[in-house]
Scaffold this motif. Structure first.
Motif, PDB file in Angstrom:
ATOM      1  N   PRO A 249      45.193  23.805  32.188  1.00 40.41           N
ATOM      2  CA  PRO A 249      43.744  23.061  31.633  1.00 40.41           C
ATOM      3  C   PRO A 249      42.949  23.264  31.140  1.00 40.41           C
ATOM      4  CG  PRO A 249      44.374  22.053  34.298  1.00 40.41           C
ATOM      5  CD  PRO A 249      44.992  23.420  34.247  1.00 40.41           C
ATOM      6  N   ARG A 250      42.541  22.520  30.477  1.00 38.65           N
ATOM      7  CA  ARG A 250      41.073  22.703  29.823  1.00 38.65           C
ATOM      8  C   ARG A 250      39.864  23.581  30.802  1.00 38.65           C
ATOM      9  NH1 ARG A 250      42.691  22.612  24.188  1.00 38.65           N
ATOM     10  NH2 ARG A 250      42.625  25.132  24.844  1.00 38.65           N
ATOM     11  N   GLU A 251      39.064  22.459  31.986  1.00 37.88           N
ATOM     12  CA  GLU A 251      38.399  22.528  32.642  1.00 37.88           C
ATOM     13  C   GLU A 251      38.413  23.990  33.283  1.00 37.88           C
ATOM     14  OE1 GLU A 251      40.809  19.888  31.906  1.00 37.88           O
ATOM     15  OE2 GLU A 251      40.916  19.199  34.288  1.00 37.88           O
ATOM     16  N   ALA A 252      39.984  23.711  34.139  1.00 40.10           N
ATOM     17  CA  ALA A 252      40.192  25.971  35.112  1.00 40.10           C
ATOM     18  C   ALA A 252      38.689  26.617  33.886  1.00 40.10           C
ATOM     19  CB  ALA A 252      40.937  25.474  34.907  1.00 40.10           C
ATOM     20  N   SER A 253      38.067  27.502  34.934  1.00 43.37           N
ATOM     21  CA  SER A 253      37.751  28.505  34.588  1.00 43.37           C
ATOM     22  C   SER A 253      38.624  29.579  34.727  1.00 43.37           C
ATOM     23  CB  SER A 253      36.000  28.743  36.327  1.00 43.37           C
ATOM     24  OG  SER A 253      35.931  30.108  35.886  1.00 43.37           O
ATOM     25  N   ILE A 254      38.885  30.436  33.549  1.00 42.40           N
ATOM     26  CA  ILE A 254      39.267  31.185  33.455  1.00 42.40           C
ATOM     27  C   ILE A 254      38.987  32.425  34.475  1.00 42.40           C
ATOM     28  CG2 ILE A 254      40.500  33.354  31.605  1.00 42.40           C
ATOM     29  CD1 ILE A 254      40.679  30.915  29.945  1.00 42.40           C
ATOM     30  N   GLY A 255      36.884  32.945  34.036  1.00 43.21           N
ATOM     31  CA  GLY A 255      37.120  34.293  34.869  1.00 43.21           C
ATOM     32  C   GLY A 255      37.071  33.853  36.353  1.00 43.21           C
ATOM     33  N   ARG A 256      36.578  33.030  36.717  1.00 46.03           N
ATOM     34  CA  ARG A 256      36.843  32.677  38.380  1.00 46.03           C
ATOM     35  C   ARG A 256      38.389  33.406  38.405  1.00 46.03           C
ATOM     36  NH1 ARG A 256      34.685  27.704  39.331  1.00 46.03           N
ATOM     37  NH2 ARG A 256      32.696  28.340  37.558  1.00 46.03           N
ATOM     38  N   THR A 257      39.249  31.841  37.595  1.00 41.53           N
ATOM     39  CA  THR A 257      40.851  32.515  38.465  1.00 41.53           C
ATOM     40  C   THR A 257      41.027  33.531  38.521  1.00 41.53           C
ATOM     41  OG1 THR A 257      40.841  29.984  36.808  1.00 41.53           O
ATOM     42  CG2 THR A 257      42.609  31.106  37.742  1.00 41.53           C
ATOM     43  N   THR A 258      40.752  34.555  36.559  1.00 45.59           N
ATOM     44  CA  THR A 258      41.292  35.207  37.200  1.00 45.59           C
ATOM     45  C   THR A 258      41.344  36.668  38.066  1.00 45.59           C
ATOM     46  OG1 THR A 258      41.668  35.809  34.952  1.00 45.59           O
ATOM     47  CG2 THR A 258      41.584  37.748  35.826  1.00 45.59           C
ATOM     48  N   LEU A 259      39.964  36.807  38.629  1.00 44.16           N
ATOM     49  CA  LEU A 259      39.384  37.200  40.007  1.00 44.16           C
ATOM     50  C   LEU A 259      39.706  36.878  40.757  1.00 44.16           C
ATOM     51  CD1 LEU A 259      35.566  37.556  39.184  1.00 44.16           C
ATOM     52  CD2 LEU A 259      37.370  39.812  39.036  1.00 44.16           C
ATOM     53  N   THR A 260      40.209  35.901  41.341  1.00 41.52           N
ATOM     54  CA  THR A 260      41.353  35.469  42.600  1.00 41.52           C
ATOM     55  C   THR A 260      42.191  35.965  42.720  1.00 41.52           C
ATOM     56  OG1 THR A 260      40.098  32.713  42.030  1.00 41.52           O
ATOM     57  CG2 THR A 260      41.510  33.036  44.020  1.00 41.52           C
ATOM     58  N   VAL A 261      42.626  35.716  41.305  1.00 37.37           N
ATOM     59  CA  VAL A 261      44.383  36.493  41.283  1.00 37.37           C
ATOM     60  C   VAL A 261      44.397  37.721  41.603  1.00 37.37           C
ATOM     61  CG1 VAL A 261      46.518  36.801  40.027  1.00 37.37           C
ATOM     62  CG2 VAL A 261      45.415  34.331  40.020  1.00 37.37           C
ATOM     63  N   ALA A 262      43.367  38.921  41.717  1.00 40.56           N
ATOM     64  CA  ALA A 262      43.376  40.072  40.810  1.00 40.56           C
ATOM     65  C   ALA A 262      43.237  40.604  42.368  1.00 40.56           C
ATOM     66  CB  ALA A 262      42.458  40.165  39.598  1.00 40.56           C
ATOM     67  N   VAL A 263      42.120  39.499  42.789  1.00 39.82           N
ATOM     68  CA  VAL A 263      41.271  40.284  43.901  1.00 39.82           C
ATOM     69  C   VAL A 263      43.114  39.891  45.326  1.00 39.82           C
ATOM     70  CG1 VAL A 263      39.994  39.869  46.508  1.00 39.82           C
ATOM     71  CG2 VAL A 263      39.275  40.165  44.166  1.00 39.82           C
ATOM     72  N   ALA A 264      42.963  38.993  45.207  1.00 38.26           N
ATOM     73  CA  ALA A 264      44.352  38.446  46.081  1.00 38.26           C
ATOM     74  C   ALA A 264      45.639  39.403  45.557  1.00 38.26           C
ATOM     75  CB  ALA A 264      45.313  36.977  45.821  1.00 38.26           C
ATOM     76  N   ASP A 265      46.058  39.727  44.776  1.00 39.08           N
ATOM     77  CA  ASP A 265      46.997  41.129  44.195  1.00 39.08           C
ATOM     78  C   ASP A 265      46.772  42.663  44.679  1.00 39.08           C
ATOM     79  OD1 ASP A 265      49.889  41.463  42.954  1.00 39.08           O
ATOM     80  OD2 ASP A 265      48.136  42.859  42.611  1.00 39.08           O
ATOM     81  N   THR A 266      45.917  42.587  44.729  1.00 40.92           N
ATOM     82  CA  THR A 266      44.584  44.245  45.215  1.00 40.92           C
ATOM     83  C   THR A 266      45.634  44.507  47.116  1.00 40.92           C
ATOM     84  OG1 THR A 266      43.750  43.863  42.846  1.00 40.92           O
ATOM     85  CG2 THR A 266      43.356  45.621  45.065  1.00 40.92           C
ATOM     86  N   LEU A 267      45.404  43.089  47.593  1.00 36.77           N
ATOM     87  CA  LEU A 267      44.374  43.030  48.543  1.00 36.77           C
ATOM     88  C   LEU A 267      46.370  43.303  49.310  1.00 36.77           C
ATOM     89  CD1 LEU A 267      41.930  40.546  49.672  1.00 36.77           C
ATOM     90  CD2 LEU A 267      42.085  42.638  50.113  1.00 36.77           C
ATOM     91  N   VAL A 268      46.915  42.217  48.563  1.00 32.01           N
ATOM     92  CA  VAL A 268      48.093  42.730  49.295  1.00 32.01           C
ATOM     93  C   VAL A 268      49.005  43.501  48.790  1.00 32.01           C
ATOM     94  CG1 VAL A 268      50.384  41.365  49.367  1.00 32.01           C
ATOM     95  CG2 VAL A 268      48.818  39.970  49.066  1.00 32.01           C
ATOM     96  N   ALA A 269      48.526  44.537  48.004  1.00 29.06           N
ATOM     97  CA  ALA A 269      49.297  45.837  47.680  1.00 29.06           C
ATOM     98  C   ALA A 269      48.487  46.855  48.963  1.00 29.06           C
ATOM     99  CB  ALA A 269      48.904  46.122  46.449  1.00 29.06           C
ATOM    100  N   LEU A 270      47.182  46.694  49.343  1.00 29.98           N
ATOM    101  CA  LEU A 270      46.336  47.771  50.030  1.00 29.98           C
ATOM    102  C   LEU A 270      47.337  47.609  51.934  1.00 29.98           C
ATOM    103  CD1 LEU A 270      43.153  48.092  48.420  1.00 29.98           C
ATOM    104  CD2 LEU A 270      45.049  49.883  48.463  1.00 29.98           C
TER     105      LEU A 270
END
Ligand code: PFF
Length: 486
Positions: A249-270
């Protein structure tokens, strides 16, 4: 003519996209591929380059893909073509979308085989087929599992069918729901495994292996592998994130969303690394033993720990689910393109794609048994699918997307879409215009052997090259000052 003008489906909840994108990102890449690649390419230095690539290339490219998807409202091909035409540029840029869609599908063709391993091991845990096995037995069990084309084929068929059933059900009911309980479960399982590893006697060695930086242990080949893996693990340049972005949806913040996904992904790998390597070192196993690494090491830990069978079953359930939430994202681009452009229903598009998938993935599966001799330049079909996608198509696709967003589109187009503060937007532009493309190109040039770059020792020179290229780029680009200053 495309039929995408109708309103596009959107994620149900506020967390719908984050869940689905995290589900796509977190998968076999984190738990199966990251540890075995770290083992093969020498540990800490590989991890550091991988983390650097996530930050400098992965995050900016992911933001770009989500923005392109949301603004272009369609599959990668349609979205990029629309954006190019809005900017008055050639529709040939949609080739980037074609490559991404093909790349996602090619990954899926070998991914279902590995996901099949996970299902097979789940079954072995349930049926007690691993009980009492020694370190050597584990290697033999892994080989025997691969040697039988019928059972291997049956498990990858199960994965292919499950993927298509979920995708056929659609974005909201299929994809979103399955992720919301799987992700927390995966994290809990990994924490339990790390807890066990902490007392297994190999934890110190594992920490050293993963985090001690030894520049000499990383080859040019390893650098390219680390960069390719950064793309792979974040599901970039393969249509998944871009297509999921088109439902955002238009209202969602792309920057924040990206960071959340990237951090979660990296943590799971480590976390996966911290769960697996203590077992490897405590049992005197070889960290570089390749794709079988987790399947040969983790069952040993399950055997030794209290309630091990239960934990083992839970672990492989979670891994199989994590694989499914990734595999569904790999075909979403294709299915979305077929439904938007060919007038097919979602169900028909899914099953049609599923049949092609089944045929090609069966060929990939045969690489481990009947077709073990069928090689080209020393690689069999399974390895070629992995090599072509991770080492070539994803980095090149990422390069293309970065340049497309940084130089081809009008700057206000993505500025509106990203909605970042001027400073952060300037930083993103700097990344997609210069840092990411230069990083990708240098790693390619180094891997091809055209230049022998010692990234650790020559970083001041590399920083200078970046500064000069940025300066020339900015001075020669008409309207660039406007882009940065307004
Ligand atoms: N990111 C997934 C993983 O790490 O397992 C793999 C993947 C998913 C790659 C979706 C590409 C893709 F489009």
């Amino acid at each position: 003519m495309t039929k995408t003008e109708r309103p596009r489906t959107q994620w149900l909840g506020r967390w719908g996209f984050v869940l689905a994108a995290t589900g796509s990102a977190v998968g076999l890449g984190n738990v199966w591929k990251f540890p075995y690649m770290t083992g093969e390419y020498g540990g800490g230095a590989f991890v550091l380059v991988y983390l650097a690539c996530i930050l400098s290339v992965g995050v900016p490219v992911m933001m770009t893909e989500i923005a392109l998807g949301r603004r272009g409202r369609g599959s990668p091909i349609d979205a990029i073509r629309r954006m190019a035409s809005e900017a008055g540029r050639s529709s040939a840029w949609s080739l980037l979308g074609w490559m991404a869609m093909l790349c996602g599908f090619m990954i899926l063709c070998f991914y279902v085989v590995v996901a099949g391993w996970s299902f097979a091991y789940l079954w072995k845990m349930i049926s007690g087929g691993l009980a009492g096995s020694s370190v050597d037995d584990m290697a033999a069990i892994f080989s025997a599992n691969n040697a039988n084309p019928w059972s291997l084929g049956a498990w990858s068929t199960v994965v292919a069918v499950a993927t298509m059933v979920i995708v056929g059900k659609g974005v909201q009911s299929g994809i979103e729901k399955s992720v919301s309980w799987m992700m927390p479960g995966m994290v809990i399982m990994l924490i339990i495994m790390i807890g066990y590893g902490a007392f297994s006697g190999g934890f110190g060695d594992a920490l050293h292996f993963l985090f001690a930086f030894n520049a000499s242990s990383l080859s040019s080949e390893g650098m390219l592998a680390a960069m390719g893996h950064a793309f792979f693990t974040l599901s970039l340049a393969s249509g998944a994130i871009l297509t999921y972005g088109s439902y955002l949806p238009r209202e969602a913040s792309i920057g924040r969303t990206t960071l959340t996904v990237a951090v979660a992904d990296t943590l799971v790998a480590l976390m996966a690394g911290l769960a697996i390597f203590p077992v490897i070192f405590a049992n005197g196993m070889e960290p570089g033993s390749g794709p079988g690494l987790i399947f040969m090491s983790l069952p040993l830990a399950f055997q030794a720990m209290p309630l091990g069978t239960l934990f083992g079953i839970l672990f492989f359930v979670m891994l199989s689910m994590a694989a499914l939430t990734s595999s569904i994202s790999m075909v979403e681009a294709t299915v979305s393109w077929l439904t938007d452009n060919k007038g097919l229903s979602r169900r028909v598009a899914s099953w049609g794609t599923g049949i092609v998938l089944w045929v090609i993935s069966t060929m990939a599966m045969l690489s481990f048994n009947v077709g073990a001799e069928w090689t080209l330049l020393g690689k069999h079909f399974f390895d070629w699918l992995d090599f072509l996608t991770s080492r070539l198509m994803m980095p090149l696709g990422g390069l293309g997307m970065a340049l497309f967003a940084g130089f081809v589109l009008r700057s206000e187009m993505l500025r509106e879409e990203l909605g970042l503060s001027p400073m952060i937007h300037g930083l993103w532009l700097f990344m997609v215009r210069y840092v990411s493309p230069l990083g990708i190109l240098l790693i390619f040039v180094d891997a091809l052997g055209w230049l022998d770059i010692d990234f650790a020792a020559q970083w001041p020179w590399l920083a200078l090259v970046l500064a000069v290229v940025t300066l020339i780029g900015e001075l020669t680009r008409p309207g660039l000052k406007r882009a940065f200053c307004s």
